[in-house]
Design a protein around this motif. Sequence first.
Motif, PDB file in Angstrom:
ATOM      1  N   GLU A 138       0.816  -1.200   0.000  1.00 10.21           N
ATOM      2  CA  GLU A 138       0.000   0.000   0.000  1.00 10.21           C
ATOM      3  C   GLU A 138       0.854   1.255   0.000  1.00 10.21           C
ATOM      4  O   GLU A 138       1.958   1.288   0.563  1.00 10.21           O
ATOM      5  CB  GLU A 138      -0.947   0.026   1.215  1.00 10.21           C
ATOM      6  N   PHE A 139       0.313   2.276  -0.604  1.00  7.77           N
ATOM      7  CA  PHE A 139       0.959   3.582  -0.653  1.00  7.77           C
ATOM      8  C   PHE A 139       0.976   4.208   0.736  1.00  7.77           C
ATOM      9  O   PHE A 139      -0.013   4.167   1.464  1.00  7.77           O
ATOM     10  CB  PHE A 139       0.199   4.479  -1.620  1.00  7.77           C
ATOM     11  N   VAL A 140       2.109   4.822   1.085  1.00  7.39           N
ATOM     12  CA  VAL A 140       2.216   5.543   2.350  1.00  7.39           C
ATOM     13  C   VAL A 140       2.369   7.039   2.095  1.00  7.39           C
ATOM     14  O   VAL A 140       1.599   7.846   2.598  1.00  7.39           O
ATOM     15  CB  VAL A 140       3.402   5.037   3.189  1.00  7.39           C
ATOM     16  N   THR A 141       3.376   7.399   1.293  1.00  7.24           N
ATOM     17  CA  THR A 141       3.668   8.803   1.053  1.00  7.24           C
ATOM     18  C   THR A 141       4.553   8.928  -0.178  1.00  7.24           C
ATOM     19  O   THR A 141       5.207   7.965  -0.592  1.00  7.24           O
ATOM     20  CB  THR A 141       4.344   9.438   2.285  1.00  7.24           C
TER      21      THR A 141
ATOM     22  N   LEU B 276       1.027   8.024  -7.134  1.00  8.98           N
ATOM     23  CA  LEU B 276       0.481   7.396  -5.935  1.00  8.98           C
ATOM     24  C   LEU B 276       0.396   5.881  -6.063  1.00  8.98           C
ATOM     25  O   LEU B 276       0.184   5.198  -5.063  1.00  8.98           O
ATOM     26  CB  LEU B 276      -0.910   7.950  -5.640  1.00  8.98           C
ATOM     27  N   HIS B 277       0.546   5.364  -7.278  1.00 11.76           N
ATOM     28  CA  HIS B 277       0.322   3.951  -7.517  1.00 11.76           C
ATOM     29  C   HIS B 277       1.635   3.217  -7.737  1.00 11.76           C
ATOM     30  O   HIS B 277       2.507   3.681  -8.473  1.00 11.76           O
ATOM     31  CB  HIS B 277      -0.593   3.758  -8.721  1.00 11.76           C
ATOM     32  N   GLU B 278       1.761   2.057  -7.162  1.00 14.43           N
ATOM     33  CA  GLU B 278       3.042   1.354  -7.208  1.00 14.43           C
ATOM     34  C   GLU B 278       3.457   0.997  -8.618  1.00 14.43           C
ATOM     35  O   GLU B 278       4.654   0.940  -8.900  1.00 14.43           O
ATOM     36  CB  GLU B 278       3.008   0.107  -6.332  1.00 14.43           C
ATOM     37  N   ASP B 279       2.504   0.790  -9.507  1.00 13.75           N
ATOM     38  CA  ASP B 279       2.895   0.389 -10.857  1.00 13.75           C
ATOM     39  C   ASP B 279       3.475   1.537 -11.670  1.00 13.75           C
ATOM     40  O   ASP B 279       3.928   1.337 -12.796  1.00 13.75           O
ATOM     41  CB  ASP B 279       1.733  -0.271 -11.596  1.00 13.75           C
ATOM     42  N   GLU B 280       3.485   2.722 -11.102  1.00 16.91           N
ATOM     43  CA  GLU B 280       4.101   3.863 -11.771  1.00 16.91           C
ATOM     44  C   GLU B 280       5.562   4.061 -11.372  1.00 16.91           C
ATOM     45  O   GLU B 280       6.236   4.921 -11.931  1.00 16.91           O
ATOM     46  CB  GLU B 280       3.310   5.138 -11.470  1.00 16.91           C
ATOM     47  N   TYR B 281       6.026   3.283 -10.426  1.00 16.04           N
ATOM     48  CA  TYR B 281       7.403   3.394  -9.965  1.00 16.04           C
ATOM     49  C   TYR B 281       8.261   2.338 -10.643  1.00 16.04           C
ATOM     50  O   TYR B 281       7.896   1.167 -10.703  1.00 16.04           O
ATOM     51  CB  TYR B 281       7.473   3.250  -8.447  1.00 16.04           C
ATOM     52  N   GLU B 282       9.394   2.768 -11.131  1.00 14.65           N
ATOM     53  CA  GLU B 282      10.257   1.866 -11.896  1.00 14.65           C
ATOM     54  C   GLU B 282      11.254   1.102 -11.026  1.00 14.65           C
ATOM     55  O   GLU B 282      11.659   0.000 -11.385  1.00 14.65           O
ATOM     56  CB  GLU B 282      11.061   2.649 -12.950  1.00 14.65           C
ATOM     57  N   TYR B 283      11.681   1.716  -9.937  1.00 18.29           N
ATOM     58  CA  TYR B 283      12.755   1.123  -9.143  1.00 18.29           C
ATOM     59  C   TYR B 283      12.311   0.981  -7.690  1.00 18.29           C
ATOM     60  O   TYR B 283      11.621   1.858  -7.151  1.00 18.29           O
ATOM     61  CB  TYR B 283      14.016   2.001  -9.216  1.00 18.29           C
ATOM     62  N   TRP B 284      12.776  -0.118  -7.069  1.00 15.62           N
ATOM     63  CA  TRP B 284      12.372  -0.437  -5.706  1.00 15.62           C
ATOM     64  C   TRP B 284      13.571  -0.869  -4.884  1.00 15.62           C
ATOM     65  O   TRP B 284      14.498  -1.514  -5.390  1.00 15.62           O
ATOM     66  CB  TRP B 284      11.343  -1.560  -5.723  1.00 15.62           C
ATOM     67  N   GLY B 285      13.512  -0.524  -3.592  1.00 14.44           N
ATOM     68  CA  GLY B 285      14.484  -1.049  -2.662  1.00 14.44           C
ATOM     69  C   GLY B 285      14.072  -2.424  -2.171  1.00 14.44           C
ATOM     70  O   GLY B 285      13.018  -2.940  -2.545  1.00 14.44           O
ATOM     71  N   GLN B 286      14.896  -2.998  -1.315  1.00 12.01           N
ATOM     72  CA  GLN B 286      14.659  -4.355  -0.829  1.00 12.01           C
ATOM     73  C   GLN B 286      13.724  -4.391   0.375  1.00 12.01           C
ATOM     74  O   GLN B 286      13.243  -5.454   0.755  1.00 12.01           O
ATOM     75  CB  GLN B 286      15.991  -5.025  -0.456  1.00 12.01           C
ATOM     76  N   GLY B 287      13.481  -3.240   0.964  1.00 10.90           N
ATOM     77  CA  GLY B 287      12.563  -3.156   2.092  1.00 10.90           C
ATOM     78  C   GLY B 287      13.269  -3.188   3.434  1.00 10.90           C
ATOM     79  O   GLY B 287      14.353  -3.760   3.571  1.00 10.90           O
TER      80      GLY B 287
END
Length: 126
Positions: free
Chosen positions: A46-49, A108-119
């Motif tokens: 889910e989106f946070v900020t 606001l939507h995760e599918d619009e982000y290209e790069y992600w960290g490992q968490g």
Amino acid sequence: QVQLVESGGGLVQAGGSLRLSCAASGGTFNSYAMGWFRQTPGKEREFVTAISWSGGTTYYTESVKGRFTISRDNARNTVYLQMNRLKPEDTAVYYCAADFAVTPNPPLHEDEYEYWGQGTQVTVSS
């Protein structure tokens, strides 16, 4: 290719604070809008900020407004998430994400982000 590395997660009591960091490398940091998302087992992420490339626009999900603050330091290629008055329901793995900015406002939507960290895990005890 942008690499993102989160840090700062941990275990905290309800009412406490944590500050997450997300360090970026491999790209021009101030070309990217940045977001924080979270996920708990069995649930969708889910989106946070999110924050625009300039830092001038920020968005928050309703449940964290007034408690969480996103900020960025483009000189340090880092985005931060200051989390205050934490609640047990904030427990999750927190991910930062980067989106090559083509609009002034961050997505606001995760599918619009290209790069992600490992968490990084955040656990809030009651």
